[in-house]
Design a protein around this motif. Sequence first.
Motif, PDB file in Angstrom:
ATOM      1  N   PHE A 174       0.824  -1.205   0.000  1.00  0.00           N
ATOM      2  CA  PHE A 174       0.000   0.000   0.000  1.00  0.00           C
ATOM      3  C   PHE A 174       0.863   1.261   0.000  1.00  0.00           C
ATOM      4  CE2 PHE A 174      -3.407  -2.535   2.500  1.00  0.00           C
ATOM      5  CZ  PHE A 174      -3.842  -3.121   1.326  1.00  0.00           C
ATOM      6  N   ALA A 175       1.923   1.243   0.798  1.00  0.00           N
ATOM      7  CA  ALA A 175       2.792   2.420   0.883  1.00  0.00           C
ATOM      8  C   ALA A 175       3.455   2.708  -0.455  1.00  0.00           C
ATOM      9  CB  ALA A 175       3.852   2.217   1.962  1.00  0.00           C
ATOM     10  N   ALA A 176       3.776   1.669  -1.218  1.00  0.00           N
ATOM     11  CA  ALA A 176       4.461   1.846  -2.500  1.00  0.00           C
ATOM     12  C   ALA A 176       3.569   2.503  -3.550  1.00  0.00           C
ATOM     13  CB  ALA A 176       4.965   0.506  -3.021  1.00  0.00           C
ATOM     14  N   VAL A 177       2.243   2.349  -3.402  1.00  0.00           N
ATOM     15  CA  VAL A 177       1.328   2.910  -4.403  1.00  0.00           C
ATOM     16  C   VAL A 177       0.392   3.941  -3.775  1.00  0.00           C
ATOM     17  CG1 VAL A 177       1.403   0.863  -5.871  1.00  0.00           C
ATOM     18  CG2 VAL A 177      -0.307   0.994  -4.055  1.00  0.00           C
ATOM     19  N   GLN A 178       0.842   4.588  -2.717  1.00  0.00           N
ATOM     20  CA  GLN A 178      -0.047   5.439  -1.924  1.00  0.00           C
ATOM     21  C   GLN A 178      -0.658   6.585  -2.717  1.00  0.00           C
ATOM     22  OE1 GLN A 178       2.740   8.312   0.617  1.00  0.00           O
ATOM     23  NE2 GLN A 178       3.301   6.182   0.860  1.00  0.00           N
ATOM     24  N   LYS A 179      -0.040   7.014  -3.819  1.00  0.00           N
ATOM     25  CA  LYS A 179      -0.587   8.096  -4.630  1.00  0.00           C
ATOM     26  C   LYS A 179      -1.436   7.600  -5.796  1.00  0.00           C
ATOM     27  CE  LYS A 179       0.867  11.423  -2.265  1.00  0.00           C
ATOM     28  NZ  LYS A 179      -0.136  12.254  -1.588  1.00  0.00           N
ATOM     29  N   ASP A 180      -1.410   6.311  -6.043  1.00  0.00           N
ATOM     30  CA  ASP A 180      -2.167   5.731  -7.159  1.00  0.00           C
ATOM     31  C   ASP A 180      -3.467   5.147  -6.612  1.00  0.00           C
ATOM     32  OD1 ASP A 180      -3.177   4.356  -9.310  1.00  0.00           O
ATOM     33  OD2 ASP A 180      -1.238   3.543  -9.940  1.00  0.00           O
ATOM     34  N   HIS A 181      -4.526   5.950  -6.621  1.00  0.00           N
ATOM     35  CA  HIS A 181      -5.792   5.507  -6.058  1.00  0.00           C
ATOM     36  C   HIS A 181      -6.385   4.327  -6.813  1.00  0.00           C
ATOM     37  CE1 HIS A 181      -6.567   9.670  -3.991  1.00  0.00           C
ATOM     38  NE2 HIS A 181      -5.532   9.012  -3.490  1.00  0.00           N
ATOM     39  N   LEU A 182      -6.149   4.274  -8.104  1.00  0.00           N
ATOM     40  CA  LEU A 182      -6.634   3.143  -8.889  1.00  0.00           C
ATOM     41  C   LEU A 182      -5.992   1.847  -8.412  1.00  0.00           C
ATOM     42  CD1 LEU A 182      -8.392   2.241 -11.272  1.00  0.00           C
ATOM     43  CD2 LEU A 182      -6.400   2.570 -12.764  1.00  0.00           C
ATOM     44  N   ALA A 183      -4.677   1.891  -8.155  1.00  0.00           N
ATOM     45  CA  ALA A 183      -3.968   0.705  -7.659  1.00  0.00           C
ATOM     46  C   ALA A 183      -4.431   0.347  -6.251  1.00  0.00           C
ATOM     47  CB  ALA A 183      -2.461   0.953  -7.674  1.00  0.00           C
ATOM     48  N   LEU A 184      -4.655   1.341  -5.394  1.00  0.00           N
ATOM     49  CA  LEU A 184      -5.131   1.068  -4.038  1.00  0.00           C
ATOM     50  C   LEU A 184      -6.500   0.404  -4.069  1.00  0.00           C
ATOM     51  CD1 LEU A 184      -4.070   4.327  -2.146  1.00  0.00           C
ATOM     52  CD2 LEU A 184      -3.088   2.052  -1.883  1.00  0.00           C
ATOM     53  N   ARG A 185      -7.373   0.884  -4.957  1.00  0.00           N
ATOM     54  CA  ARG A 185      -8.692   0.261  -5.062  1.00  0.00           C
ATOM     55  C   ARG A 185      -8.574  -1.179  -5.549  1.00  0.00           C
ATOM     56  NH1 ARG A 185     -10.136   5.239  -7.561  1.00  0.00           N
ATOM     57  NH2 ARG A 185     -10.398   4.214  -9.585  1.00  0.00           N
ATOM     58  N   ARG A 186      -7.667  -1.402  -6.491  1.00  0.00           N
ATOM     59  CA  ARG A 186      -7.492  -2.758  -7.025  1.00  0.00           C
ATOM     60  C   ARG A 186      -6.998  -3.709  -5.951  1.00  0.00           C
ATOM     61  NH1 ARG A 186      -3.770  -6.163  -9.621  1.00  0.00           N
ATOM     62  NH2 ARG A 186      -2.028  -4.760  -9.201  1.00  0.00           N
ATOM     63  N   TYR A 187      -6.016  -3.260  -5.150  1.00  0.00           N
ATOM     64  CA  TYR A 187      -5.498  -4.127  -4.089  1.00  0.00           C
ATOM     65  C   TYR A 187      -6.542  -4.362  -3.005  1.00  0.00           C
ATOM     66  CZ  TYR A 187      -0.750  -4.291  -5.911  1.00  0.00           C
ATOM     67  OH  TYR A 187       0.358  -4.547  -6.692  1.00  0.00           O
ATOM     68  N   LEU A 188      -7.310  -3.317  -2.677  1.00  0.00           N
ATOM     69  CA  LEU A 188      -8.351  -3.490  -1.673  1.00  0.00           C
ATOM     70  C   LEU A 188      -9.400  -4.487  -2.160  1.00  0.00           C
ATOM     71  CD1 LEU A 188      -9.659  -2.744   0.990  1.00  0.00           C
ATOM     72  CD2 LEU A 188     -10.731  -0.787  -0.136  1.00  0.00           C
ATOM     73  N   ARG A 189      -9.812  -4.360  -3.414  1.00  0.00           N
ATOM     74  CA  ARG A 189     -10.777  -5.313  -3.969  1.00  0.00           C
ATOM     75  C   ARG A 189     -10.210  -6.730  -3.986  1.00  0.00           C
ATOM     76  NH1 ARG A 189     -11.053  -1.812  -8.317  1.00  0.00           N
ATOM     77  NH2 ARG A 189     -10.057  -3.424  -9.594  1.00  0.00           N
ATOM     78  N   SER A 190      -9.005  -6.876  -4.495  1.00  0.00           N
ATOM     79  CA  SER A 190      -8.425  -8.206  -4.673  1.00  0.00           C
ATOM     80  C   SER A 190      -8.190  -8.904  -3.341  1.00  0.00           C
ATOM     81  CB  SER A 190      -7.110  -8.097  -5.452  1.00  0.00           C
ATOM     82  OG  SER A 190      -7.301  -7.509  -6.715  1.00  0.00           O
ATOM     83  N   ILE A 191      -7.577  -8.191  -2.393  1.00  0.00           N
ATOM     84  CA  ILE A 191      -7.256  -8.814  -1.109  1.00  0.00           C
ATOM     85  C   ILE A 191      -8.531  -9.092  -0.321  1.00  0.00           C
ATOM     86  CG2 ILE A 191      -6.062  -8.502   1.084  1.00  0.00           C
ATOM     87  CD1 ILE A 191      -4.013  -6.790  -0.378  1.00  0.00           C
ATOM     88  N   SER A 192      -9.442  -8.127  -0.282  1.00  0.00           N
ATOM     89  CA  SER A 192     -10.695  -8.330   0.455  1.00  0.00           C
ATOM     90  C   SER A 192     -11.512  -9.466  -0.155  1.00  0.00           C
ATOM     91  CB  SER A 192     -11.519  -7.043   0.458  1.00  0.00           C
ATOM     92  OG  SER A 192     -10.841  -6.000   1.108  1.00  0.00           O
ATOM     93  N   GLY A 193     -11.563  -9.505  -1.487  1.00  0.00           N
ATOM     94  CA  GLY A 193     -12.309 -10.568  -2.152  1.00  0.00           C
ATOM     95  C   GLY A 193     -11.718 -11.937  -1.887  1.00  0.00           C
ATOM     96  N   ALA A 194     -10.392 -12.041  -1.956  1.00  0.00           N
ATOM     97  CA  ALA A 194      -9.736 -13.333  -1.710  1.00  0.00           C
ATOM     98  C   ALA A 194      -9.920 -13.780  -0.273  1.00  0.00           C
ATOM     99  CB  ALA A 194      -8.249 -13.223  -2.061  1.00  0.00           C
ATOM    100  N   LEU A 195      -9.752 -12.842   0.679  1.00  0.00           N
ATOM    101  CA  LEU A 195      -9.921 -13.200   2.091  1.00  0.00           C
ATOM    102  C   LEU A 195     -11.357 -13.619   2.387  1.00  0.00           C
ATOM    103  CD1 LEU A 195      -7.820 -10.449   3.937  1.00  0.00           C
ATOM    104  CD2 LEU A 195      -7.262 -12.870   3.683  1.00  0.00           C
ATOM    105  N   SER A 196     -12.315 -12.912   1.791  1.00  0.00           N
ATOM    106  CA  SER A 196     -13.720 -13.230   2.065  1.00  0.00           C
ATOM    107  C   SER A 196     -14.085 -14.633   1.603  1.00  0.00           C
ATOM    108  CB  SER A 196     -14.639 -12.199   1.393  1.00  0.00           C
ATOM    109  OG  SER A 196     -14.581 -12.302  -0.017  1.00  0.00           O
ATOM    110  N   LEU A 197     -13.505 -15.095   0.494  1.00  0.00           N
ATOM    111  CA  LEU A 197     -13.810 -16.436   0.000  1.00  0.00           C
ATOM    112  C   LEU A 197     -13.431 -17.510   1.010  1.00  0.00           C
ATOM    113  CD1 LEU A 197     -12.706 -16.213  -3.750  1.00  0.00           C
ATOM    114  CD2 LEU A 197     -15.042 -16.404  -2.869  1.00  0.00           C
TER     115      LEU A 197
END
Length: 518
Positions: A305-328
């Motif tokens: 997250f810290a590496a892409v802190q200015k790229d909101h598109l990347a932050l949204r992608r990581y939040l979606r991907s990690i949250s989705g994988a964990l929820s499964l």
Amino acid sequence: MKILPELKNIDQTAEDNIEPIDSPDAVLTGYEAGSQQRLDDALVGGVAWTASVKWISQVFTWGMTLIIARLLQPSDYGLIGMAAIYLFFVQLLSEFGLGTAVITMQNLNDDQLSQLNSVSLLTGLSGFAVSGILAIPIANFFRAPRLRLVITVMSLAFLISAFSVVPNALLRKEMRFKILAIIEGLQCVVQAASTLILAFLGFGYWALVLGNLSFSLVATVLTLVWKRQRFAWPHFSMIRSALIYSRHIVVAQLSWWIYDNSDFIVAGRVLGEAPLGNYSLAWTLAHAPLDKLTNLVNRVAPSIFAAVQKDHLALRRYLRSISGALSLAIFPAVLGIALVANDLVRVALGQKWIGVVLPLELLSLYVLFRSNVILLFPLLNVVGEERFSMWNSILMVVVLLPSFYIGSHWGTGGIAGIWVFVYPLVALPFFWRLFRKIEMPVGEYLGALWPAISGCILMAIAVELFKRLRNPGWPLYLDLALEILIGAIVYVVVLILMHRKHLIGFIQLIKNARLQAA
């Protein structure tokens, strides 16, 4: 409790050499140095290495722990437990959130890192000194004279660990997760082995004390083998932003610890030992699936997250991907525990633990929601909302602590119910603030969770139907086995028929993790 007074003597007009986290000109060295694929590989590989080493070391340490427990007395563990209650707070204060600041603030130069390294050493020394002074009144409070020397000796860990706070954070910032996993595995093994040897030699509770010290010593030595940072005299005008940021982090962490443990304090004080025992076991069982997975992800995700802190598109992608994988993985596990709690407790624990059932059912529902909150904190920290996170954490203490007391009038179920009905209300601002900051639509986030949610809904319907149609004459263990089997089959079938793409992606993620760890 006031954690750190304002630095009154700092020249407010001095030019800060650290750019604010939300400065548009901040240099994103971690992100610009590599591609998105490199970050994805670092995330998957970091989780894989952490999981592999952690599970291998746990197999070893669990076996050692059983042997150690046979050699020592319950009073030995009780004495160390008394010390741990106090030392946890001092540990947070001595580390002062500096590691998080180093990981998040991408534009810290070598001079600033060196100064922060010196601050870490000073806070570690202060933690040791304060513990030496407070050891006597703490020992008197617990009416345990031996505790005085135990606290003093165990506090050496603050000084030892202070040398590695900044170097360890730099390893995380550089995403050297393989090295970090090896360090963690070795320190666990050395701690277990040294504790066992000392216990066998008759050191009693000192085996636990010195074993804990070996844990800190091994981690510091190994960290400094791979990463070192020089020391420099702190100039507060140069590191002011980092210190203020760190203060927000440590206050939020302390607030979290207070509200996360206030239910146990209330249950023990108001309800007594037996209800507290039921509630503690219910908490452990409900959180088992969550803790195992999120602990792995939270070792790695903050650096990404810290590496892409200015790229909101990347932050949204990581939040979606990690949250989705964990929820499964997490959603069906914790909801499954809630669905079979009554039969599970009676089969696995016996009728004497029937008081575990109600809090277990409620806490499992709470874990469903909490699993989505955990990732928000590191994300808020990297997008410059650490102050908001701090104040909202303080608000949670103010709201939850009296709520638990009120809920205790309805027993352990009442306390657990506060987590289900009150906690989401005070946690929702975290979602609102983060989604607003990174411009993420609520529907986009819920879409990542929908495969797990839809599968869990149909799983719950199938299990409840089975409970109503099952033969009352069947053995209890058979009912439990069929409930678990039916729930698992329905969940997997729903994913295959309705969310095949998500399921394939999840399986591929696991395969990639194995390849990264190979």
